[in-house]
Design a protein around this motif. Structure first.
Motif, PDB file in Angstrom:
ATOM      1  N   UNK A 323       0.876  -1.037  -0.047  1.00 41.82           N
ATOM      2  CA  UNK A 323       0.007   0.087  -0.107  1.00 41.82           C
ATOM      3  C   UNK A 323       0.811   1.307  -0.007  1.00 41.82           C
ATOM      4  N   UNK A 324       0.169   2.329  -0.237  1.00 42.34           N
ATOM      5  CA  UNK A 324       1.154   3.580  -0.659  1.00 42.34           C
ATOM      6  C   UNK A 324       0.528   4.737   0.527  1.00 42.34           C
ATOM      7  N   UNK A 325       1.733   5.475   0.952  1.00 39.53           N
ATOM      8  CA  UNK A 325       1.439   6.379   1.608  1.00 39.53           C
ATOM      9  C   UNK A 325       2.427   7.577   1.533  1.00 39.53           C
ATOM     10  N   UNK A 326       2.052   8.909   1.751  1.00 40.88           N
ATOM     11  CA  UNK A 326       3.131  10.025   1.638  1.00 40.88           C
ATOM     12  C   UNK A 326       4.189   9.732   2.277  1.00 40.88           C
ATOM     13  N   UNK A 327       5.431  10.106   1.872  1.00 39.35           N
ATOM     14  CA  UNK A 327       6.480  10.119   2.701  1.00 39.35           C
ATOM     15  C   UNK A 327       6.626  10.981   3.623  1.00 39.35           C
ATOM     16  N   UNK A 328       7.009  10.934   4.965  1.00 35.26           N
ATOM     17  CA  UNK A 328       6.880  11.791   5.864  1.00 35.26           C
ATOM     18  C   UNK A 328       8.182  12.677   5.478  1.00 35.26           C
ATOM     19  N   UNK A 329       7.949  14.216   5.854  1.00 35.97           N
ATOM     20  CA  UNK A 329       9.070  15.115   5.686  1.00 35.97           C
ATOM     21  C   UNK A 329       9.733  15.174   4.187  1.00 35.97           C
ATOM     22  N   UNK A 330       8.934  14.617   3.447  1.00 32.76           N
ATOM     23  CA  UNK A 330       9.406  14.723   1.954  1.00 32.76           C
ATOM     24  C   UNK A 330       8.108  15.197   0.983  1.00 32.76           C
ATOM     25  N   UNK A 331       7.739  16.284   0.851  1.00 33.77           N
ATOM     26  CA  UNK A 331       6.491  16.562  -0.076  1.00 33.77           C
ATOM     27  C   UNK A 331       6.629  16.080  -1.462  1.00 33.77           C
ATOM     28  N   UNK A 332       5.460  15.586  -1.689  1.00 33.11           N
ATOM     29  CA  UNK A 332       5.142  15.139  -3.167  1.00 33.11           C
ATOM     30  C   UNK A 332       5.784  13.791  -3.481  1.00 33.11           C
ATOM     31  N   UNK A 333       6.212  13.069  -2.405  1.00 35.24           N
ATOM     32  CA  UNK A 333       7.058  11.915  -2.345  1.00 35.24           C
ATOM     33  C   UNK A 333       6.144  11.090  -1.722  1.00 35.24           C
ATOM     34  N   UNK A 334       6.029   9.641  -2.258  1.00 33.94           N
ATOM     35  CA  UNK A 334       5.373   8.626  -1.904  1.00 33.94           C
ATOM     36  C   UNK A 334       6.282   7.305  -1.334  1.00 33.94           C
ATOM     37  N   UNK A 335       5.871   6.639  -0.422  1.00 36.13           N
ATOM     38  CA  UNK A 335       6.565   5.538   0.020  1.00 36.13           C
ATOM     39  C   UNK A 335       5.636   4.321  -0.024  1.00 36.13           C
ATOM     40  N   UNK A 336       6.242   3.104  -0.626  1.00 31.31           N
ATOM     41  CA  UNK A 336       5.474   1.777  -0.450  1.00 31.31           C
ATOM     42  C   UNK A 336       5.587   0.803   0.692  1.00 31.31           C
ATOM     43  N   UNK A 337       4.723   0.485   1.222  1.00 38.34           N
ATOM     44  CA  UNK A 337       4.738  -0.396   2.312  1.00 38.34           C
ATOM     45  C   UNK A 337       4.072  -1.720   2.141  1.00 38.34           C
ATOM     46  N   UNK A 338       4.843  -2.898   2.590  1.00 37.36           N
ATOM     47  CA  UNK A 338       4.330  -4.256   2.447  1.00 37.36           C
ATOM     48  C   UNK A 338       3.072  -4.327   3.572  1.00 37.36           C
ATOM     49  N   UNK A 339       2.407  -5.226   3.099  1.00 39.39           N
ATOM     50  CA  UNK A 339       1.364  -5.575   3.924  1.00 39.39           C
ATOM     51  C   UNK A 339       1.061  -6.996   4.034  1.00 39.39           C
ATOM     52  N   UNK A 340       2.165  -7.860   3.939  1.00 40.33           N
ATOM     53  CA  UNK A 340       2.051  -9.105   3.866  1.00 40.33           C
ATOM     54  C   UNK A 340       1.370 -10.052   4.698  1.00 40.33           C
ATOM     55  N   UNK A 341       1.748  -9.625   5.902  1.00 44.91           N
ATOM     56  CA  UNK A 341       0.735 -10.172   7.061  1.00 44.91           C
ATOM     57  C   UNK A 341      -0.215  -9.489   7.417  1.00 44.91           C
ATOM     58  N   UNK A 342      -0.482  -8.279   7.187  1.00 44.04           N
ATOM     59  CA  UNK A 342      -1.566  -7.321   7.737  1.00 44.04           C
ATOM     60  C   UNK A 342      -2.874  -7.879   7.188  1.00 44.04           C
ATOM     61  N   UNK A 343      -2.938  -8.407   5.958  1.00 45.19           N
ATOM     62  CA  UNK A 343      -4.144  -8.799   5.369  1.00 45.19           C
ATOM     63  C   UNK A 343      -4.641  -9.954   5.974  1.00 45.19           C
ATOM     64  N   UNK A 344      -3.887 -10.923   6.717  1.00 39.70           N
ATOM     65  CA  UNK A 344      -4.391 -12.125   7.327  1.00 39.70           C
ATOM     66  C   UNK A 344      -4.763 -11.976   8.821  1.00 39.70           C
ATOM     67  N   UNK A 345      -4.723 -10.756   9.264  1.00 41.53           N
ATOM     68  CA  UNK A 345      -4.901 -10.653  10.833  1.00 41.53           C
ATOM     69  C   UNK A 345      -6.551 -10.979  10.917  1.00 41.53           C
ATOM     70  N   UNK A 346      -6.734 -11.207  12.421  1.00 39.71           N
ATOM     71  CA  UNK A 346      -8.329 -11.297  12.807  1.00 39.71           C
ATOM     72  C   UNK A 346      -8.561  -9.712  12.805  1.00 39.71           C
ATOM     73  N   UNK A 347     -10.140  -9.686  12.635  1.00 38.64           N
ATOM     74  CA  UNK A 347     -10.900  -8.475  12.638  1.00 38.64           C
ATOM     75  C   UNK A 347     -10.526  -7.692  11.438  1.00 38.64           C
TER      76      UNK A 347
END
Length: 582
Positions: A323-347
């Motif tokens: 998933x993608x989020x803005x990069x903190x402290x760097x305007x107009x840049x984005x950072x990619x984050x893995x969600x490998x295990x997040x998608x299989x958590x309870x709730x």
């Protein structure tokens, strides 16, 4: 073209496959050069978890694994035709590679990590191998900061290095996790000597540990490494033999002779949109990759194709949800984050744009990505899909780059994230409206998951009903650690893209890591390993470390073959080759 200088072996790329090819070649008495186009060395491997999948390694003695068991498991998981000789070469040579690596002084440990298809014949939970934490300053202060650094997602607060045990303790908020965090922070600031040199934690963990320990041995054996040095083309003599490389560095172009062989270990092509469009059935976007930005662009593959090399298994990547989020402290840049295990958590639950589930969300991340591709080809309503979760999940787990509330409470979430990168609502219906998902379908999917949470049985996809799923579940969620009721407001959703850890396909190679032409014949003097080569596993990802394990194995195999073919090295190689068989 006249050669500016000469080496026995030139390795293109400084990741795990290239490092092993260089280390082994140097140990066999050859003069070795590694060229790396980036400003830092270690490649994608240095940013990874640093795990090697090595069946039948016997690090802990004979615990029941075997060649036959490994092949039984691979045969039960691979779904496309593969080069059988190459597959068996991996199974046979991987344990030898690991014994050799250990013999050089690199520590290796077996990890309790289930194979990614735990229900298939021959599956085990001890084939993944790691390197323990390495003191990066052992590389020397001139090199310590030049190894590619781990992503912020692999460090506590973007600063403090985490090994796998610490990572899982913090990820799961298991008992004592605050103490773990406190020790990590205190250890960093007490290291005053390193703080005078660099902000970087001297503790090289996960992929950095593997690469740091391997390069310590490579440098000790005289391997030369040149950064900011990019492959331009392969040089071939009149007989079709690869004799060297043309490289460039800050505009200067020059040729380097490789007397005995060139090993291409420059990674895949995930950052080349043109090649993605050419090879992938659903190309996806380069920017969804979780590998170093704009790093692996397939230049070595293109250079090899230009002299007649063929490719294989190029239709798939080593998929991982991101998933993608803005990069903190760097305007107009984005950072990619893995969600490998997040998608299989309870709730939580994952749905396509029709509001329907399409996979066991807790399965291996590559299987998750394959399911995204299949579903998109069938429905046109995936890529991205949506991770939906409630306040219980939000308090305890990350959702890609959205950290749990203990780290990032609601008041600290930047205002521009809400309802653009992370969606929030007081009801499931309102959340569906905000994300443009069909309300009734989402409501029914959530109701189904809530019913499964009571029984602990997922009749659709079997989520949480195998050892791999359960390893990343939450024991506090009963009767199924991967399923919990999605019933506590507010409710959240984040879009999930089909990211990758690199490409599965690449140059077609034989069992000796020699690159093959269109007729299936070896191109003399040219070898490939790692993601530069097609995986021996075809369409599957058998277990943690299934990229690095084969990469290092065929780097090792390539070095052995080059040495065996170089007549003037035979006296030097026989003792070393014999030692590897012990």
């Amino acid at each position: 073209m006249q050669f500016a200088e000469s080496f026995d072996v030139v390795v293109v790329g400084s990741g795990a496959a290239g490092a092993m090819a260089a280390l082994r070649s140097a140990d066999l008495g050859m003069k070795v050069l590694i060229v790396e186009k980036a400003h830092k060395f270690g490649g994608t491997s240095a940013t990874s978890g640093g795990v090697m999948w090595v069946p039948n390694h016997r690090l802990d003695g004979d615990v029941g694994d075997s060649r036959d068991s490994a092949l039984e498991y691979l045969d039960a998981t691979i779904g496309v035709p593969v080069n059988r000789e190459r597959l068996e070469a991996f199974v046979d040579e991987a344990p030898k590679m690991l014994r050799y690596l250990k013999s050089t002084g690199v520590q290796v440990l077996a990890a309790a990590w289930p194979d990614y298809f735990p229900d298939r014949a021959g599956a085990r939970a001890d084939r993944s191998v790691i390197v323990p934490t390495f003191d990066g300053r052992r590389l020397g202060d001139g090199r310590y900061a030049l190894m590619r650094e781990q992503y912020n997602r692999f460090k506590l607060f973007g600063r403090y290095a985490m090994d796998l045990t610490e990572t899982f303790a913090l990820m799961m908020q298991s008992k004592g996790w605050r103490t773990v965090a406190g020790r990590m922070i205190g250890r960093y600031w007490m290291d005053r000597g390193t703080r005078r040199v660099s902000h970087r934690d001297k503790r090289f963990t996960q992929g950095a540990a593997l690469m740091g320990a391997t390069y310590e041995q490579a440098f000790a054996r005289g391997v030369e490494l040149r950064l900011e040095t990019k492959l331009e083309r392969l040089l071939v003599d009149d007989g079709g033999r690869v004799t060297g490389v043309e490289v460039s560095s800050f505009g200067r172009i020059y040729a380097v002779e490789a007397r005995h062989g060139v090993v291409l270990a420059a990674g895949g092509f995930e950052w080349n949109q043109e090649l993605r469009d050419r090879f992938y059935p659903v190309p996806g976007l380069t920017r969804h990759s979780s590998t170093p930005e704009d790093g692996n662009r397939g230049e070595a593959l293109i250079a090899a194709e230009s002299i007649g090399a063929s490719t294989e298994h190029t239709g798939q990547g080593w998929w991982i949800p991101t998933m993608t989020l803005p990069m903190k402290g760097a305007s107009n840049f984005h950072e990619i984050h893995q969600a490998a295990f997040d998608v299989g958590r309870p709730w939580s639950v994952v749905v396509n744009r029709k509001g329907l589930r399409f996979v066991d969300e807790a399965c291996g991340y590559d299987r998750f990505g394959q399911a995204m591709v299949r579903d998109h080809l069938e429905t046109g309503a995936n890529m991205p899909c949506w991770l939906i979760f409630d306040a219980k999940f939000r308090r305890k787990f990350s959702a890609g780059g959205l950290m749990p509330t203990v780290h990032t409470p609601e008041r600290k979430v930047p205002a521009d994230w809400w309802d653009h990168y992370v969606f929030r609502a007081d009801t499931i219906e309102e959340l569906a409206h905000k994300t443009h998902l069909p309300v009734e379908a989402v409501r029914q999917t959530v109701a189904n998951m809530n019913a499964y949470a009571k029984t602990g049985v997922d009749p659709e996809f079997g989520r949480g009903m195998n050892p791999y799923d359960q390893m990343f579940g939450d024991p506090s969620s009963t009767p199924n650690p991967n399923i919990g009721p999605i019933d506590t407001a507010p409710f959240y959703a984040v879009p999930i893209n089909n990211g990758d850890l690199g490409t599965k396909g690449g140059l077609r190679c034989d069992a000796r890591a020699r690159v093959l032409d269109g007729a299936g014949d070896p191109i003399p003097g040219l070898y490939a390993a790692g993601n530069n080569a097609g995986t021996p596993f075809g369409d599957t990802y058998p277990g943690a470390g299934a990229t690095i394990g084969p990469g290092m194995t065929f780097g090792y195999v390539a070095a052995n073959d080059i040495a065996a073919r170089s007549a003037n090295q035979r006296g030097a190689i026989e003792p070393a080759l014999a030692e590897a068989e012990l």
